[in-house]
Design a protein around this motif. Structure first.
Motif, mmCIF file in Angstrom:
data_model
loop_
_atom_site.group_PDB
_atom_site.id
_atom_site.type_symbol
_atom_site.label_atom_id
_atom_site.label_comp_id
_atom_site.label_asym_id
_atom_site.label_seq_id
_atom_site.Cartn_x
_atom_site.Cartn_y
_atom_site.Cartn_z
ATOM 1 N N GLU A 1 27.170 62.340 -37.066
ATOM 2 C CA GLU A 1 25.959 62.154 -37.863
ATOM 3 C C GLU A 1 24.794 62.783 -37.112
ATOM 4 O OE1 GLU A 1 23.588 60.482 -41.099
ATOM 5 O OE2 GLU A 1 25.705 60.886 -40.824
ATOM 6 N N SER A 2 24.097 63.729 -37.780
ATOM 7 C CA SER A 2 22.942 64.407 -37.171
ATOM 8 C C SER A 2 23.303 65.014 -35.828
ATOM 9 C CB SER A 2 21.774 63.432 -37.021
ATOM 10 O OG SER A 2 21.389 62.920 -38.279
ATOM 11 N N GLY A 3 24.515 65.573 -35.737
ATOM 12 C CA GLY A 3 24.935 66.269 -34.524
ATOM 13 C C GLY A 3 25.415 65.370 -33.407
ATOM 14 N N LEU B 1 4.382 58.935 -35.133
ATOM 15 C CA LEU B 1 3.754 59.895 -36.031
ATOM 16 C C LEU B 1 3.603 61.267 -35.379
ATOM 17 C CD1 LEU B 1 0.862 57.679 -37.487
ATOM 18 C CD2 LEU B 1 3.222 57.890 -38.281
ATOM 19 N N ASN B 2 4.025 62.296 -36.105
ATOM 20 C CA ASN B 2 3.749 63.679 -35.734
ATOM 21 C C ASN B 2 2.446 64.052 -36.443
ATOM 22 O OD1 ASN B 2 3.779 66.339 -34.961
ATOM 23 N ND2 ASN B 2 5.443 66.935 -36.355
ATOM 24 N N VAL B 3 1.330 63.844 -35.776
ATOM 25 C CA VAL B 3 0.020 63.980 -36.413
ATOM 26 C C VAL B 3 -0.241 65.445 -36.742
ATOM 27 C CG1 VAL B 3 -2.453 63.585 -36.158
ATOM 28 C CG2 VAL B 3 -0.820 61.945 -35.211
ATOM 29 N N GLY B 4 -0.523 65.714 -38.009
ATOM 30 C CA GLY B 4 -0.786 67.068 -38.452
ATOM 31 C C GLY B 4 0.453 67.908 -38.673
ATOM 32 N N GLY B 5 1.624 67.319 -38.474
ATOM 33 C CA GLY B 5 2.860 68.087 -38.602
ATOM 34 C C GLY B 5 3.825 67.471 -39.595
ATOM 35 N N GLN B 6 5.067 67.936 -39.552
ATOM 36 C CA GLN B 6 6.101 67.495 -40.465
ATOM 37 C C GLN B 6 7.113 66.622 -39.728
ATOM 38 O OE1 GLN B 6 5.807 68.226 -43.771
ATOM 39 N NE2 GLN B 6 3.878 69.165 -43.107
ATOM 40 N N THR B 7 8.057 66.077 -40.473
ATOM 41 C CA THR B 7 9.099 65.258 -39.871
ATOM 42 C C THR B 7 9.914 66.083 -38.889
ATOM 43 O OG1 THR B 7 9.251 63.875 -41.846
ATOM 44 C CG2 THR B 7 11.126 63.836 -40.342
ATOM 45 N N THR B 8 10.146 65.516 -37.717
ATOM 46 C CA THR B 8 10.935 66.224 -36.703
ATOM 47 C C THR B 8 11.702 65.198 -35.885
ATOM 48 O OG1 THR B 8 10.842 67.881 -34.925
ATOM 49 C CG2 THR B 8 9.128 66.188 -34.935
ATOM 50 N N ARG B 9 12.667 65.692 -35.114
ATOM 51 C CA ARG B 9 13.498 64.833 -34.274
ATOM 52 C C ARG B 9 13.510 65.399 -32.872
ATOM 53 N NH1 ARG B 9 19.817 63.070 -34.912
ATOM 54 N NH2 ARG B 9 19.516 60.826 -34.758
ATOM 55 N N ASP B 10 13.393 64.526 -31.865
ATOM 56 C CA ASP B 10 13.318 65.025 -30.495
ATOM 57 C C ASP B 10 14.651 64.879 -29.771
ATOM 58 O OD1 ASP B 10 13.540 62.374 -29.705
ATOM 59 O OD2 ASP B 10 11.398 62.119 -29.361
ATOM 60 N N ILE B 11 14.652 65.253 -28.497
ATOM 61 C CA ILE B 11 15.886 65.260 -27.700
ATOM 62 C C ILE B 11 16.466 63.869 -27.545
ATOM 63 C CG2 ILE B 11 14.672 65.011 -25.497
ATOM 64 C CD1 ILE B 11 16.743 66.865 -24.253
ATOM 65 N N LEU B 12 15.621 62.833 -27.660
ATOM 66 C CA LEU B 12 16.082 61.448 -27.538
ATOM 67 C C LEU B 12 16.493 60.873 -28.891
ATOM 68 C CD1 LEU B 12 13.378 60.118 -25.036
ATOM 69 C CD2 LEU B 12 15.661 61.009 -24.535
ATOM 70 N N LEU B 13 16.603 61.754 -29.884
ATOM 71 C CA LEU B 13 17.028 61.384 -31.241
ATOM 72 C C LEU B 13 16.009 60.458 -31.913
ATOM 73 C CD1 LEU B 13 20.801 60.651 -30.450
ATOM 74 C CD2 LEU B 13 19.685 62.846 -30.873
ATOM 75 N N ARG B 14 14.758 60.558 -31.517
ATOM 76 C CA ARG B 14 13.686 59.768 -32.139
ATOM 77 C C ARG B 14 13.083 60.564 -33.294
ATOM 78 N NH1 ARG B 14 9.913 58.708 -27.014
ATOM 79 N NH2 ARG B 14 10.174 60.967 -27.013
ATOM 80 N N THR C 1 8.491 63.215 -23.159
ATOM 81 C CA THR C 1 7.484 62.328 -23.735
ATOM 82 C C THR C 1 7.367 62.523 -25.237
ATOM 83 O OG1 THR C 1 6.265 62.521 -21.657
ATOM 84 C CG2 THR C 1 5.111 61.535 -23.517
ATOM 85 N N ALA C 2 7.284 63.764 -25.661
ATOM 86 C CA ALA C 2 7.260 64.123 -27.079
ATOM 87 C C ALA C 2 7.674 65.582 -27.185
ATOM 88 C CB ALA C 2 5.875 63.909 -27.687
ATOM 89 N N PRO C 3 8.229 65.997 -28.312
ATOM 90 C CA PRO C 3 8.701 67.384 -28.447
ATOM 91 C C PRO C 3 7.537 68.352 -28.640
ATOM 92 C CG PRO C 3 9.007 66.214 -30.508
ATOM 93 C CD PRO C 3 8.539 65.195 -29.514
ATOM 94 N N SER C 4 7.800 69.632 -28.426
ATOM 95 C CA SER C 4 6.763 70.655 -28.593
ATOM 96 C C SER C 4 6.273 70.720 -30.032
ATOM 97 C CB SER C 4 7.301 72.019 -28.155
ATOM 98 O OG SER C 4 8.466 72.364 -28.903
ATOM 99 N N GLU C 5 7.125 70.321 -31.003
ATOM 100 C CA GLU C 5 6.690 70.307 -32.404
ATOM 101 C C GLU C 5 5.549 69.319 -32.615
ATOM 102 O OE1 GLU C 5 11.024 71.515 -32.429
ATOM 103 O OE2 GLU C 5 9.751 70.046 -31.393
ATOM 104 N N VAL C 6 5.497 68.276 -31.791
ATOM 105 C CA VAL C 6 4.401 67.306 -31.881
ATOM 106 C C VAL C 6 3.160 67.845 -31.189
ATOM 107 C CG1 VAL C 6 3.623 65.007 -31.142
ATOM 108 C CG2 VAL C 6 5.912 65.302 -32.126
ATOM 109 N N TYR C 7 3.330 68.372 -29.981
ATOM 110 C CA TYR C 7 2.168 68.873 -29.241
ATOM 111 C C TYR C 7 1.629 70.180 -29.825
ATOM 112 C CZ TYR C 7 2.886 65.329 -25.656
ATOM 113 O OH TYR C 7 2.997 64.138 -24.989
#
Length: 822
Positions: free
Chosen positions: A44-46, A214-227, A269-275
């Protein structure tokens, strides 16, 4: 020889480097990811979730069963079902902070998973209580509960505990260690009064439950910790003040490694898609004087009156140099710190992500409000945020039962045998002692009526003595607790069908409220705290002490209480029509007429007037609001919920005490000075009067800035002469102009900033009775509606007070006035 020594040195250096690089890397471990209720592994989800037949952990299979479905997701096609307390045990080979995810999807099955009710615990902590495993916001999605906890033991058990006559289930479990220092033990606690201070005991002594990420200003994403990180837009209070910043196209390089001490972020801490995305302030004109009008605010749904861990992520990838932009961070409109990009590590000359952590105690509103405000002295007046996380802080609880015993095995038969012998001797002694005590008890209760009651449900373990008895015996005694009001737990279980969900009629900060029928046929409301939560004990004691010594037809009567087996239960007379708030807004119930609303306000004022002047010593309610005014079948109003009440001042004009109450109803003078008076209740009641008139919430973050606070907005409209514009449309045509004028003047007097300028509750009562007289008496002109314009008659107030009777049910404890024209 020198060559050999050089080779040895190089080899040693390479070993050191390999160790160093190994310490810097992190991959999500393979264990534990479990496909519960199945022997087959699924992806599931890799990520591979292994079947229980290949599981490197143990679980109490004798108490479980499987169920299967045909839902699309392979992870939710099976579930493990527990008919009694059962556990999964995991070996822990590395101390640290662990992430635990529990997946629930009540698919259609003969067992009817959607009817489950259960608790989940780990040693010392309740992870879930009274859960049904359903995703209430989306019935087609799984409920995924995520927890962070420090584990420093060789193993840990996750125990599923079905409630009485129910069962528990789980579809999947994840448990794995997190990178070092992802969450620090040391964090600052923020309070609106007093700034920040270190959190006592640290975070590692608690468990964190994810509420929003929340990914503020962005879209739904998933990080290395599967969050999962979701967009923030639905939580924005003033969307017109914010815009999405252009996504960053370059490279964002957090500090490498696991040992950062902040505020700079690590790789995890958070993925690059968030930062690389953000919300920022709209373009601010150079002529803008009040930058506070350009603040960006998020209103985050949370549990009321509970600590929450808040993490805010920043990365300024647009500014040409650091220090050009700085802005203020506020929580609940109280300033916390100034955010300055100079604090980030920018040695790599690339955008530098960083974050700030706080622990915040939520108020009664059910939201935590976070605001960013541009600073007018900055070279570039702007504010931005890249990401936001909020987690509930779960405190340890002594009510969590100890771990269940494990099955027998080859290596532990001897200890078990010895334990069985010793345990048998102890058990015999206990049985003999219990039999003796039981005989003594039965002799004392010879006259008691025999019954076929069910055994008492032990939700929390421990003895059956009460919390109040504990406090009295081991701490300072609690005076004037009326022990005659105690009701056995078994009676309340029978009355509420073991607190079944079908009996649930309400929820509040203290706990759930159930409808019940006692053995004598009386219908009651049973307010039960979360079993074993340990929260609300002072309010529980206060409510009993206050209501056991007062009685009035416009105060909700206390029928009894129960404090057995770590329970805190209050039993009241049943109020058929529910809360006043239920009939004003966001409801499908019929709209109340203006006359009925006026009478409800008068009834409530009579109850509060009795509290202030009729009860011995005077009592200040301290939490007057529309949800604490209840209506019976005839719409007679009664004031309820006295858990925050305080005795009035004796010789001093006020009581100095910590600020408690509900945001939006709080007296600003009390909030600023911590000096509580009867006039604090008057202010709160003024807000209720506005709610009755306007049919809207005291605080509504979805409205424009100047309209969020009803008290401020109502006074502004009255001063501008446009109060009629915000009146509930359903009653506009019913209100006599003179009645409205008197009612609005009463509101204005109640909401005066200085308490000494506010009327007493007796004066408020008189004004409301007069407003009703204008509406229904000889001055009534209901056909003309609010557009009517009649002169107010001259009224002479005759000081004839009726006796304030503490015990009289039929006493209104009101002031008798005569109306006459001069």
């Amino acid at each position: 020889m020198a060559t050999v020594q050089l080779c040895i040195a190089l080899l040693f250096l390479l070993q050191l480097l390999s160790l160093q690089f190994a310490s810097l890397g992190y991959n999500v471990p393979d264990k534990y990811f479990i496909n519960c209720g199945s022997d087959n592994s699924v992806t599931e989800s890799g990520k591979v979730y292994v079947g229980e037949s290949t599981l490197q952990a143990t679980f109490s299979s004798s108490n479980t069963e499987r169920n299967q479905s045909s839902v699309p997701s392979p992870l939710y096609q099976t579930a493990r079902i527990f008919r009694m307390d059962s556990w999964y045990k995991f070996d822990i080979d590395k101390n640290g902070t662990y992430l635990v995810r529990l997946h629930f999807f009540p698919f259609s099955s003969p067992t009817n998973l959607s009817s489950a009710t259960f608790n989940v615990s780990v040693p010392g902590f309740w992870l879930l209580q009274n859960s049904n495993g359903r995703n209430d916001t989306n019935n087609n999605s799984a409920l995924v509960k995520e927890f962070f906890m420090e584990i420093r033991t060789p193993s840990i058990k996750i125990t599923f505990r079905p409630l009485e006559s129910s069962f528990a289930f789980v579809n999947a479990i994840e448990l794995f260690v997190l990178p070092l220092n992802l969450i620090s033990d040391k964090v600052s606690r923020f309070t609106p009064i007093g700034g920040t201070s270190p959190l006592s005991g640290g975070l590692y002594s608690r468990v964190l439950e994810t509420k929003r990420r929340l990914n503020v200003g962005g879209q739904t994403t998933r990080d290395i910790l599967l969050r999962n990180w979701i967009p923030d837009d639905i939580y924005l209070t003033y969307p017109e003040n914010a815009k999405n910043r252009t996504p960053y196209q370059g490279k964002i390089v957090p500090r490498v490694g696991d040992d950062s001490d902040g505020p700079n972020a690590t790789n995890y801490t958070a993925p690059s898609e968030v930062y690389g995305t953000a919300k920022e302030s709209i373009n601010i004109s150079d002529s803008a004087r009040d930058l506070s009008l350009f603040n960006i605010t998020w209103a985050l749904p949370v549990d009321s009156n509970t600590d929450h861990f808040l993490r805010l992520h920043f990365c300024d990838y647009l500014s040409s140099q650091v220090g050009l932009t700085f802005f203020d961070l506020s929580i609940y409109d109280a300033h916390v710190i100034q955010i300055n990009t100079e604090e980030a590590d920018v040695s790599n000359e690339l955008p530098a992500p960083y974050y700030y952590d706080f622990v915040v105690n939520s108020d009664n509103s059910g939201i935590i409000k976070v605001s960013l405000t541009p600073d007018g002295t900055a070279a570039i007046p702007n504010a931005f945020l890249n990401g936001l996380e909020i987690m509930k802080v779960i405190e340890s609880s002594n009510s969590v039962p100890p771990d269940l015993e494990e099955p027998d095995s080859e290596y532990n038969r001897l200890p078990l045998l010895l334990g069985s012998v010793l345990g048998g001797l102890v058990l015999v002694s206990i049985v003999v002692l219990f039999g003796f005590l039981w005989r003594c008890k039965m002799k004392k209760e010879k006259s008691a009526e025999n019954s076929d009651w069910l055994p008492i449900l032990d939700n929390a373990g421990g003895s059956s003595h009460g919390r109040l008895t504990d406090i009295t015996n081991h701490c300072s005694p609690i005076p004037k607790i009326n022990l005659e009001l105690k009701i056995p737990l078994i009676d309340l279980q029978l009355a509420t069908k073991s607190f079944h969900a079908t009996q649930l009629i309400g929820k509040g900060g203290f706990g759930n409220v159930y409808k019940g029928v006692l053995r004598n046929g009386m219908t009651v409301a049973v307010k039960r705290s979360q079993p074993g939560s340990g929260q609300g004990l002072p309010e529980f004691q206060t409510e009993i002490m206050v209501l056991s010594k007062i009685r009035h037809k416009h105060l909700v009567s206390l029928i009894g209480y129960c404090d057995e087996r770590f329970e805190m239960i209050l039993v009241y007379e049943y109020m058929e029509k529910g809360t006043l708030r239920d009939h004003l807004y966001s409801t499908m119930l019929p709209s109340l007429s203006w006359k009925v609303r006026l009478q409800i306000c008068i009834d409530s004022a009579r109850g509060l007037h009795y509290l202030h002047k009729g009860a011995a010593g005077g009592i200040i309610h301290r939490d007057v609001k529309s949800t604490n005014i209840l209506l019976d079948e005839n719409h007679v109003a009664k004031v309820a919920d006295f858990g925050l009440s305080r005795s009035g001042p004796d010789t001093q004009p006020h009581v100095t005490t910590g600020v408690k109450g509900t945001f939006g109803y709080l007296d600003p003078e009390y909030f600023g000075s911590q000096q509580l008076t009867e006039k604090s209740d008057v202010y709160s009641f003024g807000v209720v009067l506005l709610e009755v008139l306007c049919a809207r919430a005291a605080i509504d973050p979805s409205l424009p800035t100047d309209q969020i606070n009803l008290a401020e907005w109502g006074l502004l409209c009255k001063n501008k002469g446009i109060l009629q514009d915000i009146i509930d449309p359903s009653i506009k045509d019913q209100i006599n102009q003179n009645s409205l004028r008197k009612f609005s003047e009463t509101i204005e007097k109640c909401l005066q900033e200085d308490g000494s300028d506010r009327p007493s509750m007796g004066d408020v009562l008189w004004d409301l009775e007069y407003a009703l007289q204008l509406q229904t008496g000889p001055y009534d002109d209901s056909s003309s509606g609010v557009s009517a314009s009649l002169q107010l008659p001259n009224v002479r107030r005759l000081p004839s007070l009726s006796t304030l009777n503490e015990a009289g049910d039929e006493s209104d404890c009101a002031v008798d006035y005569a109306f006459s024209e001069d």
